[in-house]
Design a protein around this motif. Sequence first.
Motif, PDB file in Angstrom:
ATOM      1  N   MET A   1      26.747  81.372  51.027  1.00 57.64           N
ATOM      2  CA  MET A   1      26.989  82.330  49.943  1.00 57.64           C
ATOM      3  C   MET A   1      26.069  82.089  48.751  1.00 57.64           C
ATOM      4  O   MET A   1      25.581  83.038  48.145  1.00 57.64           O
ATOM      5  CB  MET A   1      28.456  82.295  49.513  1.00 57.64           C
ATOM      6  CG  MET A   1      29.372  82.922  50.557  1.00 57.64           C
ATOM      7  SD  MET A   1      31.092  82.999  50.068  1.00 57.64           S
ATOM      8  CE  MET A   1      31.548  81.290  50.086  1.00 57.64           C
ATOM      9  N   THR A   2      25.834  80.833  48.410  1.00 54.38           N
ATOM     10  CA  THR A   2      24.964  80.560  47.268  1.00 54.38           C
ATOM     11  C   THR A   2      23.509  80.893  47.583  1.00 54.38           C
ATOM     12  O   THR A   2      22.779  81.338  46.699  1.00 54.38           O
ATOM     13  CB  THR A   2      25.080  79.097  46.780  1.00 54.38           C
ATOM     14  OG1 THR A   2      24.830  78.218  47.860  1.00 54.38           O
ATOM     15  CG2 THR A   2      26.441  78.823  46.175  1.00 54.38           C
ATOM     16  N   SER A   3      23.098  80.714  48.837  1.00 56.13           N
ATOM     17  CA  SER A   3      21.703  81.026  49.182  1.00 56.13           C
ATOM     18  C   SER A   3      21.480  82.522  49.363  1.00 56.13           C
ATOM     19  O   SER A   3      20.402  83.033  49.066  1.00 56.13           O
ATOM     20  CB  SER A   3      21.269  80.270  50.436  1.00 56.13           C
ATOM     21  OG  SER A   3      21.961  80.745  51.564  1.00 56.13           O
ATOM     22  N   GLU A   4      22.473  83.233  49.828  1.00 56.15           N
ATOM     23  CA  GLU A   4      22.331  84.665  50.096  1.00 56.15           C
ATOM     24  C   GLU A   4      22.710  85.554  48.920  1.00 56.15           C
ATOM     25  O   GLU A   4      22.319  86.716  48.891  1.00 56.15           O
ATOM     26  CB  GLU A   4      23.173  85.055  51.326  1.00 56.15           C
ATOM     27  CG  GLU A   4      22.710  84.422  52.613  1.00 56.15           C
ATOM     28  CD  GLU A   4      21.307  84.847  53.015  1.00 56.15           C
ATOM     29  OE1 GLU A   4      20.995  86.051  52.931  1.00 56.15           O
ATOM     30  OE2 GLU A   4      20.513  83.960  53.399  1.00 56.15           O
TER      31      GLU A   4
ATOM     32  N   SER B   1      34.530  76.535  53.378  1.00 54.95           N
ATOM     33  CA  SER B   1      33.832  75.339  53.841  1.00 54.95           C
ATOM     34  C   SER B   1      32.495  75.161  53.123  1.00 54.95           C
ATOM     35  O   SER B   1      31.950  76.091  52.525  1.00 54.95           O
ATOM     36  CB  SER B   1      33.574  75.425  55.345  1.00 54.95           C
ATOM     37  OG  SER B   1      32.568  76.399  55.612  1.00 54.95           O
ATOM     38  N   GLU B   2      31.967  73.949  53.230  1.00 54.24           N
ATOM     39  CA  GLU B   2      30.656  73.673  52.635  1.00 54.24           C
ATOM     40  C   GLU B   2      29.594  74.581  53.252  1.00 54.24           C
ATOM     41  O   GLU B   2      28.720  75.107  52.547  1.00 54.24           O
ATOM     42  CB  GLU B   2      30.287  72.203  52.837  1.00 54.24           C
ATOM     43  CG  GLU B   2      28.986  71.830  52.176  1.00 54.24           C
ATOM     44  CD  GLU B   2      28.692  70.338  52.244  1.00 54.24           C
ATOM     45  OE1 GLU B   2      27.918  69.878  51.393  1.00 54.24           O
ATOM     46  OE2 GLU B   2      29.226  69.654  53.130  1.00 54.24           O
ATOM     47  N   LYS B   3      29.678  74.810  54.556  1.00 54.75           N
ATOM     48  CA  LYS B   3      28.717  75.688  55.232  1.00 54.75           C
ATOM     49  C   LYS B   3      28.797  77.108  54.666  1.00 54.75           C
ATOM     50  O   LYS B   3      27.768  77.729  54.380  1.00 54.75           O
ATOM     51  CB  LYS B   3      28.993  75.687  56.742  1.00 54.75           C
ATOM     52  CG  LYS B   3      28.030  76.512  57.553  1.00 54.75           C
ATOM     53  CD  LYS B   3      28.349  76.406  59.025  1.00 54.75           C
ATOM     54  CE  LYS B   3      27.422  77.275  59.850  1.00 54.75           C
ATOM     55  NZ  LYS B   3      27.721  77.199  61.277  1.00 54.75           N
ATOM     56  N   GLN B   4      30.016  77.633  54.490  1.00 54.11           N
ATOM     57  CA  GLN B   4      30.185  78.969  53.904  1.00 54.11           C
ATOM     58  C   GLN B   4      29.661  78.995  52.470  1.00 54.11           C
ATOM     59  O   GLN B   4      29.009  79.955  52.055  1.00 54.11           O
ATOM     60  CB  GLN B   4      31.662  79.367  53.911  1.00 54.11           C
ATOM     61  CG  GLN B   4      32.229  79.636  55.281  1.00 54.11           C
ATOM     62  CD  GLN B   4      33.744  79.773  55.224  1.00 54.11           C
ATOM     63  OE1 GLN B   4      34.433  78.886  54.735  1.00 54.11           O
ATOM     64  NE2 GLN B   4      34.244  80.880  55.727  1.00 54.11           N
ATOM     65  N   PHE B   5      29.968  77.938  51.710  1.00 58.71           N
ATOM     66  CA  PHE B   5      29.531  77.851  50.318  1.00 58.71           C
ATOM     67  C   PHE B   5      28.006  77.876  50.235  1.00 58.71           C
ATOM     68  O   PHE B   5      27.427  78.618  49.431  1.00 58.71           O
ATOM     69  CB  PHE B   5      30.097  76.573  49.692  1.00 58.71           C
ATOM     70  CG  PHE B   5      29.661  76.335  48.273  1.00 58.71           C
ATOM     71  CD1 PHE B   5      30.168  77.099  47.234  1.00 58.71           C
ATOM     72  CD2 PHE B   5      28.756  75.330  47.979  1.00 58.71           C
ATOM     73  CE1 PHE B   5      29.777  76.875  45.926  1.00 58.71           C
ATOM     74  CE2 PHE B   5      28.358  75.087  46.672  1.00 58.71           C
ATOM     75  CZ  PHE B   5      28.873  75.873  45.639  1.00 58.71           C
ATOM     76  N   LEU B   6      27.334  77.082  51.061  1.00 57.18           N
ATOM     77  CA  LEU B   6      25.874  77.047  51.059  1.00 57.18           C
ATOM     78  C   LEU B   6      25.289  78.403  51.446  1.00 57.18           C
ATOM     79  O   LEU B   6      24.302  78.863  50.857  1.00 57.18           O
ATOM     80  CB  LEU B   6      25.359  75.942  51.979  1.00 57.18           C
ATOM     81  CG  LEU B   6      25.655  74.514  51.515  1.00 57.18           C
ATOM     82  CD1 LEU B   6      25.262  73.507  52.584  1.00 57.18           C
ATOM     83  CD2 LEU B   6      24.967  74.215  50.196  1.00 57.18           C
TER      84      LEU B   6
END
Length: 126
Positions: free
Chosen positions: A97-100, A90-95
């Motif tokens: 993962m990219t931030s962390e 999902s977009e939430k998971q993607f955001l």
Amino acid sequence: MSGSFVDFTLLARATEDTRTFGAGEIIFREGDAGTEFFVVKSGKVAIRHGNKTLQLLGEGEIFGEVALIDSAPRSATVVAETDTVVVPVSEKQFLFMTSESPYFALNVMRVLARRLRASNTALPDG
């Protein structure tokens, strides 16, 4: 940087959430809204623009990430070439993962860069 293939298999193994498509089934169409990207868990998918196959992807590869990055509609149609299992992210998971994980973000950028280079190579000289 060894090779141009980035393996996202670990991401595919991190969840039981999967979707299955039979050979020839459309996963998404050009112009659809993009709210998730996918990791190929098994099988092969074709990225198509019109009647042209742009790329074939297999296990451990991702597709659909561009729509999450630029919030624009899907730029291509993706079809299961074989019986295929994909893992939606999902977009939430993607955001998250990219931030962390800067390494995850770098790997996504490597995929995008590889695809851009391949597209540029395919362009006719002119």
